[in-house]
Structures are given as C-alpha cells and as structure tokens.
Design a protein around this motif. Structure first.
Motif, mmCIF file in Angstrom:
data_model
loop_
_atom_site.group_PDB
_atom_site.id
_atom_site.type_symbol
_atom_site.label_atom_id
_atom_site.label_comp_id
_atom_site.label_asym_id
_atom_site.label_seq_id
_atom_site.Cartn_x
_atom_site.Cartn_y
_atom_site.Cartn_z
ATOM 1 N N MET A 165 0.820 -1.211 0.000
ATOM 2 C CA MET A 165 0.000 0.000 0.000
ATOM 3 C C MET A 165 0.854 1.262 0.000
ATOM 4 O O MET A 165 0.425 2.313 -0.478
ATOM 5 N N LEU A 166 2.064 1.167 0.545
ATOM 6 C CA LEU A 166 2.952 2.332 0.593
ATOM 7 C C LEU A 166 3.566 2.657 -0.766
ATOM 8 O O LEU A 166 4.157 3.727 -0.933
ATOM 9 N N GLU A 167 3.409 1.760 -1.728
ATOM 10 C CA GLU A 167 3.993 1.989 -3.047
ATOM 11 C C GLU A 167 3.441 3.246 -3.717
ATOM 12 O O GLU A 167 4.130 3.873 -4.524
ATOM 13 N N GLN A 168 2.204 3.624 -3.389
ATOM 14 C CA GLN A 168 1.616 4.797 -4.036
ATOM 15 C C GLN A 168 2.112 6.106 -3.423
ATOM 16 O O GLN A 168 1.741 7.182 -3.886
ATOM 17 N N PHE A 169 2.982 6.001 -2.402
ATOM 18 C CA PHE A 169 3.556 7.194 -1.770
ATOM 19 C C PHE A 169 5.090 7.110 -1.788
ATOM 20 O O PHE A 169 5.730 7.155 -0.744
ATOM 21 N N PRO A 170 5.686 6.975 -2.967
ATOM 22 C CA PRO A 170 7.135 6.754 -3.038
ATOM 23 C C PRO A 170 7.972 7.932 -2.575
ATOM 24 O O PRO A 170 9.128 7.752 -2.208
ATOM 25 N N ASP A 171 7.415 9.144 -2.587
ATOM 26 C CA ASP A 171 8.199 10.332 -2.229
ATOM 27 C C ASP A 171 7.956 10.799 -0.801
ATOM 28 O O ASP A 171 8.437 11.869 -0.417
ATOM 29 N N TYR A 172 7.235 10.025 -0.033
ATOM 30 C CA TYR A 172 6.908 10.444 1.328
ATOM 31 C C TYR A 172 7.862 9.815 2.347
ATOM 32 O O TYR A 172 8.315 8.680 2.188
ATOM 33 N N GLU A 173 8.149 10.597 3.401
ATOM 34 C CA GLU A 173 8.945 10.086 4.512
ATOM 35 C C GLU A 173 8.098 9.133 5.345
ATOM 36 O O GLU A 173 6.942 9.437 5.666
ATOM 37 N N VAL A 174 8.684 7.990 5.696
ATOM 38 C CA VAL A 174 7.988 7.001 6.525
ATOM 39 C C VAL A 174 8.837 6.728 7.760
ATOM 40 O O VAL A 174 10.033 6.412 7.643
ATOM 41 N N VAL A 175 8.235 6.868 8.928
ATOM 42 C CA VAL A 175 8.944 6.660 10.191
ATOM 43 C C VAL A 175 8.302 5.481 10.920
ATOM 44 O O VAL A 175 7.088 5.458 11.144
ATOM 45 N N VAL A 176 9.132 4.499 11.278
ATOM 46 C CA VAL A 176 8.673 3.343 12.055
ATOM 47 C C VAL A 176 9.211 3.504 13.467
ATOM 48 O O VAL A 176 10.428 3.575 13.667
ATOM 49 N N SER A 177 8.319 3.567 14.446
ATOM 50 C CA SER A 177 8.746 3.769 15.835
ATOM 51 C C SER A 177 8.217 2.651 16.727
ATOM 52 O O SER A 177 7.079 2.203 16.573
ATOM 53 N N GLY A 178 9.069 2.221 17.659
ATOM 54 C CA GLY A 178 8.689 1.174 18.606
ATOM 55 C C GLY A 178 8.444 1.756 19.990
ATOM 56 O O GLY A 178 9.113 2.699 20.405
ATOM 57 N N HIS A 179 7.471 1.179 20.718
ATOM 58 C CA HIS A 179 7.103 1.652 22.057
ATOM 59 C C HIS A 179 6.904 0.455 22.985
ATOM 60 O O HIS A 179 6.469 -0.615 22.557
ATOM 61 N N THR A 180 7.197 0.663 24.250
ATOM 62 C CA THR A 180 6.995 -0.382 25.256
ATOM 63 C C THR A 180 6.172 0.179 26.418
ATOM 64 O O THR A 180 5.881 1.377 26.478
ATOM 65 N N ASP A 181 5.823 -0.709 27.362
ATOM 66 C CA ASP A 181 5.232 -0.235 28.608
ATOM 67 C C ASP A 181 6.357 0.140 29.562
ATOM 68 O O ASP A 181 7.536 0.188 29.170
ATOM 69 N N ASN A 182 6.008 0.413 30.825
ATOM 70 C CA ASN A 182 7.034 0.875 31.769
ATOM 71 C C ASN A 182 7.618 -0.223 32.641
ATOM 72 O O ASN A 182 8.346 0.056 33.596
ATOM 73 N N ILE A 183 7.312 -1.467 32.317
ATOM 74 C CA ILE A 183 7.904 -2.574 33.070
ATOM 75 C C ILE A 183 9.333 -2.784 32.574
ATOM 76 O O ILE A 183 9.544 -3.041 31.384
ATOM 77 N N LEU A 214 10.086 0.301 -2.792
ATOM 78 C CA LEU A 214 10.174 1.346 -1.777
ATOM 79 C C LEU A 214 11.613 1.837 -1.681
ATOM 80 O O LEU A 214 12.558 1.064 -1.818
ATOM 81 N N ASP A 215 11.775 3.126 -1.438
ATOM 82 C CA ASP A 215 13.096 3.749 -1.375
ATOM 83 C C ASP A 215 13.578 3.775 0.080
ATOM 84 O O ASP A 215 12.998 4.482 0.911
ATOM 85 N N PRO A 216 14.640 3.034 0.405
ATOM 86 C CA PRO A 216 15.139 3.025 1.789
ATOM 87 C C PRO A 216 15.523 4.399 2.316
ATOM 88 O O PRO A 216 15.499 4.631 3.526
ATOM 89 N N LYS A 217 15.887 5.326 1.413
ATOM 90 C CA LYS A 217 16.264 6.667 1.860
ATOM 91 C C LYS A 217 15.100 7.404 2.498
ATOM 92 O O LYS A 217 15.308 8.361 3.255
ATOM 93 N N LYS A 218 13.876 6.986 2.196
ATOM 94 C CA LYS A 218 12.698 7.643 2.753
ATOM 95 C C LYS A 218 12.265 7.044 4.085
ATOM 96 O O LYS A 218 11.319 7.553 4.709
ATOM 97 N N PHE A 219 12.940 5.994 4.535
ATOM 98 C CA PHE A 219 12.519 5.286 5.739
ATOM 99 C C PHE A 219 13.506 5.507 6.888
ATOM 100 O O PHE A 219 14.715 5.633 6.681
ATOM 101 N N SER A 220 12.962 5.535 8.086
ATOM 102 C CA SER A 220 13.794 5.595 9.292
ATOM 103 C C SER A 220 13.061 4.889 10.417
ATOM 104 O O SER A 220 11.827 4.784 10.420
ATOM 105 N N SER A 221 13.832 4.366 11.369
ATOM 106 C CA SER A 221 13.237 3.683 12.522
ATOM 107 C C SER A 221 13.771 4.307 13.803
ATOM 108 O O SER A 221 14.897 4.814 13.841
ATOM 109 N N THR A 222 12.961 4.274 14.830
ATOM 110 C CA THR A 222 13.354 4.866 16.104
ATOM 111 C C THR A 222 12.713 4.113 17.255
ATOM 112 O O THR A 222 11.590 3.612 17.138
ATOM 113 N N GLY A 223 13.442 4.016 18.367
ATOM 114 C CA GLY A 223 12.917 3.399 19.577
ATOM 115 C C GLY A 223 12.536 4.465 20.586
ATOM 116 O O GLY A 223 13.359 5.306 20.936
#
Length: 269
Positions: A165-183, A214-223
């Motif tokens: 589905m992301l193929e139709q947005f090739p020029d957009y920045e995509v950020v993948v972020s991970g979250h946890t609880d407080n344990i 998909l263009d890897p330059k448009k992707f980033s991940s963060t914790g």
C-alpha cells in the motif's frame, strides 16, 4: 566757462557664473572626504560599498544602494516562476496540493481499514489521520512474542500488505517507531526498553523494505521506549496498548495557522 564733468569709465567684470557649479562640486568633494574620514575605522566591504554609492551618484549610474534595493524587492518573488510567494496564485497552488494529498491519504486509510476489517485485526491495528501524518498503530502481540524483537512469521503477511500500500507514496517520509510499557526489561539481548523498542522498529522496517519498489532513503526507525504512552501503565489493558509499533507517513503539506505555526488539527483522528 563751466567745465564739463567727465564720468569715469565703468570697469568691466569677468563672467563669474562658473563659480556656482564649482562651489557645488567643492561641497560634494568636502562631504565625500568627511564621510571617508569618518569611515576610516569601518571594514573594507562597507568602505567599498559607500565608495561605489558615491560613484553612482556622481556619474548618474546605478549605485550599490540602488542595487541592494532592487535585490530586496526581488526576494518577494519565486525565482522559478517569478510569481510572488504570497500571491493568491501561490496560495491556490498550495491549497490544491494539500487537497490532493488529503484525498490520497484518506484513500490509503480506507484501504487499510478495509484490510483490518477483512482480516479480523480490529483489536490489533488502528489507523489515524491528523494534521501531520497518517499513522498505522500495530499492537506488539500481533508482531512479536513477549520480550522478543523478531517479527512472527504470520505477521510478515501484514508487513507485506502495508508495504504494498505504501507503493503509491514513493516520495513520502515514513517513520517506524517502537514503544513499550514501563515494566523494565534486562536481558543479555535487550538491556533496557530502549533497546527492545529500537530492535522491534528496525526489524519491522526491514520487512517493509523487502519490497524493492520502496526507497530506503525515505525510511527511518526509532525506539521510543516507555516514554510516549497512549494509555495508563497502571493496568494490564493500558500497558498492552502502550506496547506497539507505529508506521507514520509524514505529510508534505501541512495547514498553517495565522501565526505560521502548523494548525493543531486538520482532520479528526
């Protein structure tokens, strides 16, 4: 006999009309030397600009001061199309781009919502569209085993569906972020929740990027660790909501308020 009085012949005076422009010239030169003397402590660049300014005045040409004025006026125009940036045409163009982007993101959100419903994932996935992004929220138990960052084999199907589905947005920045609880977590592989959330975001992003369209330059991940909860960590239900991965498609065009600050909401989540 009376003597006739002779009048003394009048002395002829030379034409002195040349004194007026001569005096004006002397005045200008005096003013020039006074200014130059006063500028003796300034830097060389200002000295050169002032000299050229006087030169322009004396020769009737365009001085540096005039050039600076023209340059200042030209800053209000777009160098690409010579249309003022704040013109009605520029605003209309931006409004049209924002409208198209809104339609495209709404269309993608609808496709995602249909996928979630058809696959019985309404308790594990959610989508939100606001003024800054389209965000896909995925519960951690849909992707990972407890305390692990490896994506479950059955969850790879979900990741591939999202990447398609992301193929139709090739020029957009995509950020993948991970979250946890407080344990707290402390293992040899994940000394802290920072490490766990970072590992989960990175691994999920890697699966998305198996799609070579998909263009890897448009992707980033963060914790983000435990520091951005969406529910209370005092209950097991709240902690379950906080353990998540978010895939955000960042808008290119955002509505601004009158103060120039992005508006709080463009559409409701």
């Amino acid at each position: 006999m009376s003597k006739k009085t002779r009048q003394a012949p009048q002395e002829e005076h030379a034409d002195e009309s040349w004194l007026i422009p001569y005096a004006d010239l002397m005045t200008l030169l005096l003013a020039l030397f006074i200014v130059l003397y006063g500028m003796s402590a300034t830097d060389a660049k200002k000295f050169e600009e002032m000299s050229e300014a006087f030169s322009g005045v004396l020769t009737g040409g365009i001085s540096v001061l005039d050039q600076n004025a023209l340059s200042s006026n030209s800053k209000n125009f777009n160098s690409d199309n010579l249309i003022p940036k704040d013109s009605s045409e520029g605003l209309m163009r931006k409004t049209e781009l924002m409208r198209r982007e809104q339609e495209n993101l709404e269309g993608l959100k609808k496709r995602l919502d249909n996928y979630i419903k058809e696959n019985g994932l309404t308790t594990q996935l959610d989508t939100q569209l606001n003024h800054s992004r389209l965000m896909i929220t995925i519960s951690d138990n849909a992707l990972f085993d407890s305390g692990d960052a490896e994506v479950k084999p059955e969850a790879r199907k979900l990741a591939k569906a999202i990447s398609a589905m992301l193929e139709q947005f090739p020029d957009y920045e995509v950020v993948v972020s991970g979250h946890t609880d407080n344990i707290p977590i402390s293992t040899s592989q994940f000394p802290s929740n920072w490490d766990l959330s970072s590992g989960r975001a990175l691994n999920f992003m890697k699966i998305l990027l198996l799609n070579d369209k998909l263009d890897p330059k448009k992707f980033s991940s963060t914790g983000q660790g435990e520091y951005h909860p969406v529910a209370s960590n005092k209950t097991s239900e709240g902690r379950a909501k906080n353990r998540r991965v978010e895939v955000s498609i960042i808008r290119k065009y955002q509505e601004e308020s009158k103060t120039g600050i992005p508006a709080i909401n463009m559409t409701s989540p």
